[in-house]
Design an enzyme around this catalytic site. Structure first.
Site, PDB file in Angstrom:
ATOM      1  CG  ASP A  97      -4.706  74.315 -30.710  1.00 25.87           C
ATOM      2  OD1 ASP A  97      -3.850  73.931 -29.900  1.00 25.87           O
ATOM      3  OD2 ASP A  97      -5.907  74.025 -30.621  1.00 25.87           O
ATOM      4  CG  ASP A 199      -2.506  70.086 -27.759  1.00 21.17           C
ATOM      5  OD1 ASP A 199      -3.730  69.988 -27.626  1.00 21.17           O
ATOM      6  OD2 ASP A 199      -1.747  69.092 -27.905  1.00 21.17           O
ATOM      7  CD  GLU A 263      -5.656  70.422 -23.729  1.00 25.21           C
ATOM      8  OE1 GLU A 263      -6.669  69.727 -23.885  1.00 25.21           O
ATOM      9  OE2 GLU A 263      -4.549  70.115 -24.226  1.00 25.21           O
ATOM     10  CG  HIS A 324     -11.354  70.003 -29.819  1.00 29.10           C
ATOM     11  ND1 HIS A 324     -10.895  70.983 -28.953  1.00 29.10           N
ATOM     12  CD2 HIS A 324     -10.300  69.213 -30.089  1.00 29.10           C
ATOM     13  CE1 HIS A 324      -9.614  70.779 -28.731  1.00 29.10           C
ATOM     14  NE2 HIS A 324      -9.222  69.720 -29.396  1.00 29.10           N
ATOM     15  CG  ASP A 325     -10.152  67.322 -26.708  1.00 32.19           C
ATOM     16  OD1 ASP A 325     -10.130  66.847 -27.860  1.00 32.19           O
ATOM     17  OD2 ASP A 325      -9.238  68.038 -26.249  1.00 32.19           O
TER      18      ASP A 325
HETATM   19  C1  NOJ Z   1      -5.473  67.950 -26.600  1.00 32.57           C
HETATM   20  C2  NOJ Z   1      -6.328  68.271 -27.784  1.00 32.57           C
HETATM   21  O1  NOJ Z   1      -7.370  69.115 -27.403  1.00 32.57           O
HETATM   22  C3  NOJ Z   1      -6.801  66.950 -28.334  1.00 32.57           C
HETATM   23  O2  NOJ Z   1      -7.808  67.117 -29.298  1.00 32.57           O
HETATM   24  C4  NOJ Z   1      -5.612  66.219 -28.877  1.00 32.57           C
HETATM   25  O3  NOJ Z   1      -6.003  64.925 -29.301  1.00 32.57           O
HETATM   26  C5  NOJ Z   1      -4.519  66.063 -27.807  1.00 32.57           C
HETATM   27  N1  NOJ Z   1      -4.304  67.258 -27.043  1.00 32.57           N
HETATM   28  C6  NOJ Z   1      -3.223  65.702 -28.445  1.00 32.57           C
HETATM   29  O4  NOJ Z   1      -2.687  66.803 -29.117  1.00 32.57           O
END
Ligand code: NOJ
Length: 518
Positions: A97, A199, A263, A324-325
């Site tokens: 990542d 990210d 992402e 994971h979000d």
């Molecule tokens: C996206 C990530 O998937 C998330 O978990 C994170 O809190 C934010 N970006 C900030 O890096």
């Protein structure tokens, strides 16, 4: 040569919750290595590991204080090298990542930058004088609530942080910063990493000169404070596509070129831009269209068709149902539809990413207030924004703490018998067995990887589509509804969500089938 990731399946490992080998209650790299047999049997092609770099862990590792090291929580560089070698020996790729939009406030770059206005690193971050009223320079709101600007008392200027105060935004308009970040990429590529998930790319280049963001007319409280304004001057700004192309050029310095999965959450046309005008930016901008879509055949068919139609010529699609979000897919669509969701993920055209535990049907786990870890939940409690419920550890065995750890894990876990890996291993009718069967079918059926996607449609509550390659025609049908559905499904049954199912007959609620019709 065809790129590995076009036919491959990516599996996202959330390292804190995969396997602990050191008795800390947090997973680690040795733990991942110890479970490679499981992943190999599952039949995935690549692992993407969420951040493992040194970090004060204010945002579970997405606050990086050293881009090229390994946080002791997860192990050592030797552990990483051993894991990579072991994965490669099994033919599995390793993706890390990359977190380019911000660092930790403990990163030496930020420490240096904040030391004085004249610091050579000052411009590596985004600083502005206070607004006319002495407050923040713009009305921007942090993704995790509160102003996106924090006053640095010592120098009298505000610094920008799209996420936490402890996650200062990097200034990608500074060429030295860019060069330093590209060198970070090279360090990991030189160590054998096969690519990055990149990210929060939409947040890489906010433009303070453009001023305030306008209010979001569609905002409701459940969206969280950050969505109360549009991202007009903060998100998806054109310079990002230039940066994405430069990152790709770094990936292309290697043979084979390394994979970059960006992402970016946005509307379809917005997301497509991350491929680059000449397909020279991210090979795979994540496709999150279905990650929150209502589980209705007509809506799904519409979104799938829209996405396919919007793909630039030659661009390779991808699909994501969980990470994971976001809420666990089995909780979002309901356990009765979880297999259908996996069937869809693994039979659409394009690279699927499976989030760890979804192959077990893991659901959101309720987190008592005193166990909350996620800063978002801490900042905006009780509104369902927190992400801990989807980050809980895997229960491997019937043992204390599910064999995940020898001590109480960092988050509570679901120890229900149905969720335990060892139980599912013994049960031919388990979600795990079903996912394995699907992955095996994908491997041996080129029409599922290379075939076209045709005739995407809803027939009542049934989502249907065809995958075709040469003479081979596969029919996919899944009943998203709660009543049986009569359908006309030709051909021999290849796989069903329901063990013992036959090709003909009505589809039960939550049942999906793939047949070979030609
Ligand atoms: C996206 C990530 O998937 C998330 O978990 C994170 O809190 C934010 N970006 C900030 O890096």
């Amino acid at each position: 040569m065809r790129e590995w990731w076009k036919d491959g399946v990516i599996y996202q490992i959330y390292p804190r919750s995969f396997q602990d080998t050191t008795g800390t209650g947090v997973g680690d790299l040795k733990g991942i290595e110890s479970r490679l047999d499981y992943l190999e049997r599952l039949g995935i092609d690549a692992i993407w590991i969420s951040p493992i770099f040194p970090s004060p862990m204010k945002d579970a590792g997405y606050d990086v204080s050293d881009y090229t090291g390994i946080d002791p929580t997860f192990g050592t560089l030797e552990d990483f090298e051993s894991l990579t070698a072991a994965a490669h020996a099994r033919g599995m790729k390793v993706l890390l990542d990359f977190v380019p939009s911000h660092t930790s406030d403990q990163h030496p770059w930020f420490q240096e930058a904040r030391a004085s206005k004249d610091s050579p690193k000052r411009d590596w971050y985004v600083w502005r004088d206070p607004g006319p009223d002495g407050g923040p320079p713009t009305n921007w709101i942090s993704e995790f609530a509160g102003p996106a600007w924090t006053l640095d008392e010592a120098t009298g200027q505000y610094y920008l942080h799209i996420f936490l105060t402890e996650q200062p935004s990097l200034n990608w308009r500074n060429p030295e910063l860019r060069a330093a970040m590209y060198d970070v990429m090279r360090v990991w590529f030189d160590r054998g990493v096969d690519g990055f998930r990149v990210d929060a790319v939409e947040n890489m280049a906010p433009d303070p000169e453009a001023g305030d963001n306008p209010p979001n007319p569609e905002w409701v409280e459940s969206m969280g404070p950050a969505r109360s304004h549009l991202g007009t001057n903060t998100k998806h700004l054109p310079v990002i596509f230039e940066i994405a192309r430069e990152m790709r050029a770094v990936a292309e310095e290697y043979d084979p070129p390394r994979l970059l999965v960006g992402e970016a959450y946005g509307e379809i046309p917005q997301v497509m831009k991350y491929y680059g005008d000449a397909l020279d930016a991210f090979q795979q901008p994540f496709n999150f269209l279905l990650i929150e879509a209502p589980w209705e055949a007509e809506t799904l068919a519409g979104l799938i068709a829209d996405y396919e139609a919007a793909l630039p010529e030659g661009a390779w699609p991808n699909w994501v149902l969980g990470n994971h979000d976001r809420a666990r897919i089995a909780s979002r669509v309901g356990p009765a539809q979880a297999r259908n969701a996996m069937l869809m993920l693994l039979t659409l055209r394009g690279t699927p990413t499976i989030y760890q535990g979804d192959e077990l049907g893991m659901e959101n786990v309720a987190i008592p207030p005193d166990r909350v870890q996620d800063p978002w939940e801490k900042n905006v409690p009780g509104q369902g924004l927190g992400r801990d419920p989807v980050r809980t550890p895997i229960a491997w065995e019937e043992a204390p703490f599910g064999g995940f750890s020898t001590v109480e894990p960092w988050l509570p876990m679901d120890l229900g018998a149905a969720r335990i890996v060892a139980r599912q291993e013994e049960d031919e009718a388990s979600m795990l067995a079903f996912t394995r069967a699907l992955l095996a079918l994908r491997k041996e059926t080129p029409a599922l990887t290379r075939g076209s996607l045709e005739e995407v449609r809803a027939e009542g509550a049934v989502l249907r589509y065809t995958r075709r390659l040469g003479e081979t025609r596969l029919e996919v049908a899944l009943n998203t509804g709660t009543t049986p559905a009569e359908i006309d499904l030709a051909g021999a049954l290849l796989v069903s969500t329901h063990p013992g199912a036959e090709a003909g007959g009505p589809l039960r609620p939550g049942e999906g089938r793939v047949t070979r019709a030609g």
